[in-house]
Design a protein around this motif. Structure first.
Motif, PDB file in Angstrom:
ATOM      1  N   GLY A   9       0.805  -1.304  -0.235  1.00 19.76           N
ATOM      2  CA  GLY A   9       0.579   0.013  -0.452  1.00 19.76           C
ATOM      3  C   GLY A   9       1.143   1.360  -0.138  1.00 19.76           C
ATOM      4  N   SER A  10       2.542   1.286  -1.096  1.00 21.71           N
ATOM      5  CA  SER A  10       2.886   2.557  -0.439  1.00 21.71           C
ATOM      6  C   SER A  10       2.887   2.837  -1.930  1.00 21.71           C
ATOM      7  CB  SER A  10       4.206   1.945  -0.170  1.00 21.71           C
ATOM      8  OG  SER A  10       4.932   3.250  -0.115  1.00 21.71           O
ATOM      9  N   VAL A  11       3.102   4.638  -1.598  1.00 24.40           N
ATOM     10  CA  VAL A  11       3.207   4.863  -3.039  1.00 24.40           C
ATOM     11  C   VAL A  11       4.185   6.189  -2.713  1.00 24.40           C
ATOM     12  CG1 VAL A  11       2.579   7.579  -4.637  1.00 24.40           C
ATOM     13  CG2 VAL A  11       0.609   5.389  -3.596  1.00 24.40           C
ATOM     14  N   THR A  12       5.793   5.687  -4.257  1.00 27.36           N
ATOM     15  CA  THR A  12       6.603   6.435  -3.960  1.00 27.36           C
ATOM     16  C   THR A  12       6.572   7.111  -4.935  1.00 27.36           C
ATOM     17  OG1 THR A  12       7.145   3.999  -3.573  1.00 27.36           O
ATOM     18  CG2 THR A  12       8.771   5.558  -4.207  1.00 27.36           C
ATOM     19  N   LEU A  13       7.462   8.241  -4.582  1.00 27.07           N
ATOM     20  CA  LEU A  13       7.685   9.499  -5.975  1.00 27.07           C
ATOM     21  C   LEU A  13       9.683   9.002  -6.060  1.00 27.07           C
ATOM     22  CD1 LEU A  13       5.900  12.339  -4.371  1.00 27.07           C
ATOM     23  CD2 LEU A  13       5.289  10.925  -6.289  1.00 27.07           C
ATOM     24  N   CYS A  14       9.839   9.366  -7.272  1.00 29.73           N
ATOM     25  CA  CYS A  14      11.023   9.486  -7.583  1.00 29.73           C
ATOM     26  C   CYS A  14      11.431  11.112  -7.965  1.00 29.73           C
ATOM     27  CB  CYS A  14      11.465   8.612  -8.783  1.00 29.73           C
ATOM     28  SG  CYS A  14      13.354   8.643  -9.048  1.00 29.73           S
ATOM     29  N   GLU A  15      12.377  11.443  -7.310  1.00 33.11           N
ATOM     30  CA  GLU A  15      12.559  13.198  -6.721  1.00 33.11           C
ATOM     31  C   GLU A  15      13.605  12.855  -8.856  1.00 33.11           C
ATOM     32  OE1 GLU A  15      12.876  15.923  -3.538  1.00 33.11           O
ATOM     33  OE2 GLU A  15      13.803  13.867  -3.250  1.00 33.11           O
ATOM     34  N   LYS A  16      14.155  12.242  -9.106  1.00 35.12           N
ATOM     35  CA  LYS A  16      14.850  12.337  -9.792  1.00 35.12           C
ATOM     36  C   LYS A  16      14.941  12.905 -11.209  1.00 35.12           C
ATOM     37  CE  LYS A  16      19.030  10.706 -11.807  1.00 35.12           C
ATOM     38  NZ  LYS A  16      20.458   9.155 -11.869  1.00 35.12           N
ATOM     39  N   ASN A  17      14.062  11.981 -11.429  1.00 36.83           N
ATOM     40  CA  ASN A  17      12.693  11.643 -12.706  1.00 36.83           C
ATOM     41  C   ASN A  17      11.718  12.773 -12.736  1.00 36.83           C
ATOM     42  OD1 ASN A  17      13.811   9.534 -13.128  1.00 36.83           O
ATOM     43  ND2 ASN A  17      12.672   7.607 -11.849  1.00 36.83           N
ATOM     44  N   LEU A  18      10.989  12.608 -11.813  1.00 40.44           N
ATOM     45  CA  LEU A  18      10.287  14.174 -11.072  1.00 40.44           C
ATOM     46  C   LEU A  18      11.331  15.809 -12.303  1.00 40.44           C
ATOM     47  CD1 LEU A  18       8.323  13.317  -8.356  1.00 40.44           C
ATOM     48  CD2 LEU A  18       6.856  14.140 -10.897  1.00 40.44           C
ATOM     49  N   LYS A  19      12.285  15.682 -11.400  1.00 40.53           N
ATOM     50  CA  LYS A  19      13.267  17.008 -12.053  1.00 40.53           C
ATOM     51  C   LYS A  19      13.414  16.726 -13.317  1.00 40.53           C
ATOM     52  CE  LYS A  19      15.179  17.962  -7.543  1.00 40.53           C
ATOM     53  NZ  LYS A  19      15.598  18.116  -6.355  1.00 40.53           N
ATOM     54  N   ARG A  20      13.788  15.834 -13.235  1.00 38.61           N
ATOM     55  CA  ARG A  20      14.124  15.380 -15.342  1.00 38.61           C
ATOM     56  C   ARG A  20      13.269  14.950 -15.970  1.00 38.61           C
ATOM     57  NH1 ARG A  20      15.691   9.792 -15.987  1.00 38.61           N
ATOM     58  NH2 ARG A  20      13.698   9.551 -16.673  1.00 38.61           N
ATOM     59  N   GLU A  21      11.958  15.203 -16.403  1.00 43.53           N
ATOM     60  CA  GLU A  21      11.039  15.018 -17.171  1.00 43.53           C
ATOM     61  C   GLU A  21       9.975  16.039 -16.369  1.00 43.53           C
ATOM     62  OE1 GLU A  21      10.372  12.919 -19.423  1.00 43.53           O
ATOM     63  OE2 GLU A  21      12.255  11.586 -18.507  1.00 43.53           O
ATOM     64  N   LYS A  22      10.573  17.246 -15.866  1.00 44.03           N
ATOM     65  CA  LYS A  22       9.661  18.805 -15.289  1.00 44.03           C
ATOM     66  C   LYS A  22       7.816  17.771 -15.324  1.00 44.03           C
ATOM     67  CE  LYS A  22      13.192  21.523 -16.390  1.00 44.03           C
ATOM     68  NZ  LYS A  22      14.297  20.942 -16.326  1.00 44.03           N
ATOM     69  N   ASN A  23       8.276  17.342 -14.256  1.00 47.40           N
ATOM     70  CA  ASN A  23       6.312  16.722 -13.983  1.00 47.40           C
ATOM     71  C   ASN A  23       5.907  17.012 -12.940  1.00 47.40           C
ATOM     72  OD1 ASN A  23       5.454  14.909 -15.770  1.00 47.40           O
ATOM     73  ND2 ASN A  23       6.938  13.394 -15.930  1.00 47.40           N
ATOM     74  N   SER A  24       4.893  18.156 -12.579  1.00 50.72           N
ATOM     75  CA  SER A  24       4.634  18.287 -11.580  1.00 50.72           C
ATOM     76  C   SER A  24       4.068  17.049 -10.589  1.00 50.72           C
ATOM     77  CB  SER A  24       3.073  19.028 -11.891  1.00 50.72           C
ATOM     78  OG  SER A  24       2.544  19.369 -10.280  1.00 50.72           O
ATOM     79  N   TYR A  25       4.863  17.871  -9.373  1.00 58.45           N
ATOM     80  CA  TYR A  25       4.373  16.437  -7.750  1.00 58.45           C
ATOM     81  C   TYR A  25       2.930  16.096  -7.844  1.00 58.45           C
ATOM     82  CZ  TYR A  25       9.478  16.353  -6.502  1.00 58.45           C
ATOM     83  OH  TYR A  25      10.663  16.216  -6.432  1.00 58.45           O
ATOM     84  N   LEU A  26       2.139  16.963  -7.887  1.00 57.98           N
ATOM     85  CA  LEU A  26       0.587  16.849  -8.054  1.00 57.98           C
ATOM     86  C   LEU A  26       0.124  16.272  -8.747  1.00 57.98           C
ATOM     87  CD1 LEU A  26      -2.061  17.674  -6.280  1.00 57.98           C
ATOM     88  CD2 LEU A  26      -1.778  19.214  -7.430  1.00 57.98           C
ATOM     89  N   ASN A  27       0.381  16.240 -10.221  1.00 58.12           N
ATOM     90  CA  ASN A  27       0.095  14.787 -11.443  1.00 58.12           C
ATOM     91  C   ASN A  27       0.371  13.985 -10.577  1.00 58.12           C
ATOM     92  OD1 ASN A  27      -1.399  17.089 -12.303  1.00 58.12           O
ATOM     93  ND2 ASN A  27      -0.075  17.389 -13.364  1.00 58.12           N
ATOM     94  N   VAL A  28       1.760  13.790 -10.229  1.00 56.59           N
ATOM     95  CA  VAL A  28       2.236  11.889 -10.404  1.00 56.59           C
ATOM     96  C   VAL A  28       1.769  11.749  -8.769  1.00 56.59           C
ATOM     97  CG1 VAL A  28       4.508  10.733  -9.139  1.00 56.59           C
ATOM     98  CG2 VAL A  28       4.486  12.721 -11.370  1.00 56.59           C
ATOM     99  N   ILE A  29       1.372  12.397  -7.819  1.00 58.35           N
ATOM    100  CA  ILE A  29       0.551  12.331  -6.492  1.00 58.35           C
ATOM    101  C   ILE A  29      -1.002  11.065  -6.953  1.00 58.35           C
ATOM    102  CG2 ILE A  29       0.146  13.016  -4.643  1.00 58.35           C
ATOM    103  CD1 ILE A  29       2.821  14.053  -4.201  1.00 58.35           C
ATOM    104  N   LYS A  30      -1.563  12.656  -7.348  1.00 57.68           N
ATOM    105  CA  LYS A  30      -3.155  12.190  -8.623  1.00 57.68           C
ATOM    106  C   LYS A  30      -2.746  10.872  -9.310  1.00 57.68           C
ATOM    107  CE  LYS A  30      -5.302  15.023  -9.957  1.00 57.68           C
ATOM    108  NZ  LYS A  30      -5.962  17.170 -10.495  1.00 57.68           N
ATOM    109  N   HIS A  31      -2.042  10.745 -10.092  1.00 59.81           N
ATOM    110  CA  HIS A  31      -2.313   9.478 -10.929  1.00 59.81           C
ATOM    111  C   HIS A  31      -1.323   8.198  -9.904  1.00 59.81           C
ATOM    112  CE1 HIS A  31      -0.299   7.187 -14.444  1.00 59.81           C
ATOM    113  NE2 HIS A  31       0.470   6.390 -13.379  1.00 59.81           N
ATOM    114  N   GLU A  32      -0.293   8.202  -8.671  1.00 56.25           N
ATOM    115  CA  GLU A  32      -0.414   7.168  -8.344  1.00 56.25           C
ATOM    116  C   GLU A  32      -2.073   7.247  -7.220  1.00 56.25           C
ATOM    117  OE1 GLU A  32       1.752   4.928  -9.562  1.00 56.25           O
ATOM    118  OE2 GLU A  32       2.561   6.698 -10.114  1.00 56.25           O
ATOM    119  N   LEU A  33      -2.513   8.292  -6.520  1.00 56.76           N
ATOM    120  CA  LEU A  33      -3.583   7.692  -5.947  1.00 56.76           C
ATOM    121  C   LEU A  33      -4.573   7.180  -6.614  1.00 56.76           C
ATOM    122  CD1 LEU A  33      -3.264  10.711  -3.656  1.00 56.76           C
ATOM    123  CD2 LEU A  33      -2.233   8.759  -2.899  1.00 56.76           C
TER     124      LEU A  33
END
Length: 121
Positions: A9-33
């Motif tokens: 039941g764990s959601v994990t974010l990869c900061e390195k990929n987020l910075k490289r791809e210029k994705n919004s943390y919020l959008n990635v969190i929403k996707h995983e949720l």
């Protein structure tokens, strides 16, 4: 960018990929949720929406290049769930996703699915 592990039941974010791809943390969190809600509803990687509704939304709202990438990178049984989560991250308000996560917490536990969603980085 991130991932959801239904076994714990764990959601994990990869900061390195987020910075490289210029994705919004919020959008990635929403996707995983969105994947958390799918799992809690017993979908095992599949979408909550029926294909007859999902397909036209995907055709209209997601770039064809992105859809093709999903088709090539994901197993068949996870394609609709992935496309649905991508739509959710872009078009469903954060508040509604939060309500779905809270609303499905006890439902998932009552039906044998892991109820907790722990966000880690």
């Amino acid at each position: 960018m991130g991932g959801f592990d239904p076994a714990i039941g764990s959601v994990t974010l990869c900061e390195k990929n987020l910075k490289r791809e210029k994705n919004s943390y919020l959008n990635v969190i929403k996707h995983e949720l969105a994947h958390v809600v799918q799992h809690r509803m017993g979908r095992d990687g599949d979408a909550l929406m029926p294909s007859a509704l999902l397909a036209p939304l995907v055709r209209e709202l997601l770039p064809q290049k992105e859809v093709m990438a999903v088709l090539m990178q994901y197993p068949n049984h996870e394609i609709n769930g992935e496309l649905e989560a991508r739509l959710a991250s872009r078009y469903i308000p954060s508040e509604l996703i939060a309500v779905a996560v809270v609303a499905t917490r006890n439902w998932g536990q009552a039906h044998g699915h892991h109820g907790g969603a722990l966000v880690r980085r």
